[in-house]
Design a protein around this motif. Structure first.
Motif: not given
Length: 136
Positions: A44-56
């Motif tokens: 999940c970190r590799a696949y989604w973390m960058p998008l989660a950080m932007i969204k947050a």
């Protein structure tokens, strides 16, 4: 002592052992070197973390750059492992017809899909193909 808010996610997934996803779950549950929780979080970190950080709302370019490169390196490492284990040749190419073309204007919709509660299925709707409801 600071009071840090924590987040707990309890995820239950049930698949037939004969399905590819069932084999995946069995592999994760019995992996010799990593816990199933860490394996799922790592993916999940590799696949989604960058998008989660932007969204947050993360705005620090150094943090975003580090998170982005970390995700890219983890994904590239996994690509190389899959190629080596499956003995996929570098010259093997994917047919152009199977590669989706994503218009630039669609990227935000893919990264941040809008879901309303009316679109969410109820637990009763989520019976898997075995007819077993995964929610108690």
């Amino acid at each position: 002592m600071p009071n840090f808010e924590s987040f707990e996610l309890k995820l239950r997934i049930k698949r037939s052992k004969q399905q590819a996803e069932g084999k995946l779950l069995d592999y994760l549950l019995h992996h010799p070197t990593i816990s199933s929780t860490e394996a799922v979080l790592s993916a999940c970190r590799a696949y989604w973390m960058p998008l989660a950080m932007i969204k947050a709302g993360e705005e620090n370019p150094a943090v975003l750059r580090e998170v982005g490169w970390s995700a890219i390196l983890d994904l590239e490492k996994q690509i190389q492992l899959i190629k080596r284990v499956l003995q996929l040749e570098e010259t093997t190419s994917i047919p152009a017809s199977s590669v989706p073309v994503v218009p630039v204007e669609s990227v935000e919709a893919i990264a941040y899909p809008t879901v309303t509660t009316e679109q969410l299925p109820t637990p009763e709707d989520l019976d898997d193909e075995l007819g077993v409801n995964d929610f108690d």
